[in-house]
Design a protein around this motif. Structure first.
Motif, PDB file in Angstrom:
ATOM      1  N   ASP A  85       0.836  -1.195   0.000  1.00  0.00           N
ATOM      2  CA  ASP A  85       0.000   0.000   0.000  1.00  0.00           C
ATOM      3  C   ASP A  85       0.875   1.250   0.000  1.00  0.00           C
ATOM      4  O   ASP A  85       2.100   1.179  -0.108  1.00  0.00           O
ATOM      5  CB  ASP A  85      -0.930   0.008   1.212  1.00  0.00           C
ATOM      6  N   GLY A  86       0.239   2.421   0.142  1.00  0.00           N
ATOM      7  CA  GLY A  86       0.982   3.673   0.119  1.00  0.00           C
ATOM      8  C   GLY A  86       1.958   3.801   1.265  1.00  0.00           C
ATOM      9  O   GLY A  86       3.048   4.352   1.112  1.00  0.00           O
ATOM     10  N   GLN A  87       1.579   3.285   2.428  1.00  0.00           N
ATOM     11  CA  GLN A  87       2.468   3.344   3.577  1.00  0.00           C
ATOM     12  C   GLN A  87       3.723   2.506   3.334  1.00  0.00           C
ATOM     13  O   GLN A  87       4.833   2.912   3.681  1.00  0.00           O
ATOM     14  CB  GLN A  87       1.745   2.837   4.830  1.00  0.00           C
ATOM     15  N   GLY A  88       3.535   1.339   2.717  1.00  0.00           N
ATOM     16  CA  GLY A  88       4.681   0.500   2.387  1.00  0.00           C
ATOM     17  C   GLY A  88       5.618   1.183   1.402  1.00  0.00           C
ATOM     18  O   GLY A  88       6.843   1.070   1.518  1.00  0.00           O
ATOM     19  N   PHE A  89       5.034   1.905   0.445  1.00  0.00           N
ATOM     20  CA  PHE A  89       5.848   2.637  -0.532  1.00  0.00           C
ATOM     21  C   PHE A  89       6.692   3.702   0.167  1.00  0.00           C
ATOM     22  O   PHE A  89       7.865   3.893  -0.160  1.00  0.00           O
ATOM     23  CB  PHE A  89       4.939   3.284  -1.580  1.00  0.00           C
TER      24      PHE A  89
ATOM     25  N   LYS B 197      11.938   5.742   2.105  1.00  0.00           N
ATOM     26  CA  LYS B 197      12.826   6.183   3.188  1.00  0.00           C
ATOM     27  C   LYS B 197      14.095   5.352   3.216  1.00  0.00           C
ATOM     28  O   LYS B 197      15.212   5.887   3.366  1.00  0.00           O
ATOM     29  CB  LYS B 197      12.099   6.084   4.528  1.00  0.00           C
ATOM     30  N   ALA B 198      13.960   4.022   3.061  1.00  0.00           N
ATOM     31  CA  ALA B 198      15.135   3.153   3.063  1.00  0.00           C
ATOM     32  C   ALA B 198      16.049   3.474   1.887  1.00  0.00           C
ATOM     33  O   ALA B 198      17.278   3.526   2.031  1.00  0.00           O
ATOM     34  CB  ALA B 198      14.697   1.690   3.011  1.00  0.00           C
ATOM     35  N   LEU B 199      15.460   3.723   0.728  1.00  0.00           N
ATOM     36  CA  LEU B 199      16.248   3.979  -0.475  1.00  0.00           C
ATOM     37  C   LEU B 199      16.958   5.328  -0.433  1.00  0.00           C
ATOM     38  O   LEU B 199      17.996   5.513  -1.067  1.00  0.00           O
ATOM     39  CB  LEU B 199      15.351   3.906  -1.713  1.00  0.00           C
ATOM     40  N   THR B 200      16.399   6.273   0.298  1.00  0.00           N
ATOM     41  CA  THR B 200      16.995   7.613   0.333  1.00  0.00           C
ATOM     42  C   THR B 200      17.921   7.828   1.523  1.00  0.00           C
ATOM     43  O   THR B 200      18.676   8.811   1.539  1.00  0.00           O
ATOM     44  CB  THR B 200      15.892   8.689   0.360  1.00  0.00           C
TER      45      THR B 200
END
Length: 294
Positions: A109-113, A118-121
């Motif tokens: 969902d949007g929260q998972g995205f 956050k992890a990727l940045t």
């Protein structure tokens, strides 16, 4: 060869010991030294040969000795289930090392995205991702790929069968030219060699156990009418003391029908997993199965 004979980072040896690894498998014995020597690799090895650890162990070692605070390795896989599996395996091996990872896949969902973003940045060390979902993040422009040292394709033949060739090439075009590329495949048809030629530089080729099942696996075939398949499966299972069983079917309708049929068998608890179920339900089912929860 014993893992202790490999000149690996001390914290990595702790994780290897905790995972119960002592002797390398043939694919690990051939692959790990080559990866440590920064060689590109195309390896043909089937499931059950230890290929996941064959690339995770040397990649984690290299990141421990060349940490930049940026994404250091990207592992691309065909399915969310494999992404989760590799990420869990990675966390076990890297537990004592401090190397971080994140699985990126569709179906959330949007929260998972937002959690993935956050992890990727914030500079996760290793990303394990399905091609389409990772490309979504990559196209938004907030991922810094300048620190990527390793680009790994696992189950490459399956990814190409699923039509991910263009996505893989788009991802690769966003990565540094100077990197190590590793490709693992269960088969080696012409289209895999063509992709390898486009992505890999002077690769070492490793071929192990071609056209053979993994050790300890028995293969058998039964000629049976479609209407009798469920009866055959039930007869094969009846009276056997089996702890864990996975049965694959061609369609979700067949999965549902088989679930209903097997639920009537004594001694077995059966749950289905198919595309009509949402992602949290599928993950919960897999975790229950892994932990012998049903």
């Amino acid at each position: 060869m014993k893992f202790k004979a490999l000149n690996l980072h001390p914290s990595l040896h702790e994780g290897i010991d905790a995972m119960g690894y002592e002797e390398t498998t043939p694919v690990q014995e051939q692959t790990i030294p080559a990866i440590l020597n920064k060689k590109d690799i195309i390896a043909c090895a089937q499931t059950g040969t230890g290929k996941t650890a064959a690339f995770l162990i040397p990649v984690i070692h290299n990141l421990l000795t060349h940490r930049s605070g940026k994404i250091g390795a990207i592992i691309i896989v065909p399915t969310r289930e494999l992404a989760i599996q590799i990420d869990q395996h990675l966390q076990g091996i890297a537990y004592f090392s401090g190397v971080s990872s994140k699985a990126i896949y569709g179906g959330g969902d949007g929260q998972g995205f937002d959690v993935e973003k956050k992890a990727l940045t914030t500079g996760v060390d290793i990303v394990v991702a399905t091609p389409g979902k990772f490309l979504q993040h990559l196209n938004m422009g907030y991922i810094d790929t300048s620190g990527v040292l390793h680009f790994i394709l696992d189950e490459a033949d399956r990814m190409l069968d699923m039509g991910f060739s263009d996505d893989i090439m788009r991802i690769e075009s966003k990565l540094p030219k100077e990197k190590q590329t590793l490709m693992f495949s269960a088969t080696m048809p012409g289209f895999i060699r063509k992709l390898a030629h486009r992505l890999l530089h002077d690769p070492i080729e490793i071929n192990l156990g071609l056209a053979k099942p993994a050790e300890g696996v028995i293969q058998a075939a039964y000629m049976v009418n479609d209407k009798d398949k469920n009866l055959l499966i039930a007869s094969l299972l009846k009276g056997k003391a089996l702890n864990s069983i996975i049965i694959f079917a061609a369609t979700k309708i067949a999965v549902k029908q088989l679930e209903q049929h097997l639920q009537r068998l004594e001694g077995f608890t059966t749950k289905a997993m198919h595309s009509d179920l949402d992602q949290p339900t599928r993950e919960a089912t897999l975790n229950q199965f892994k932990n012998r929860g049903f």
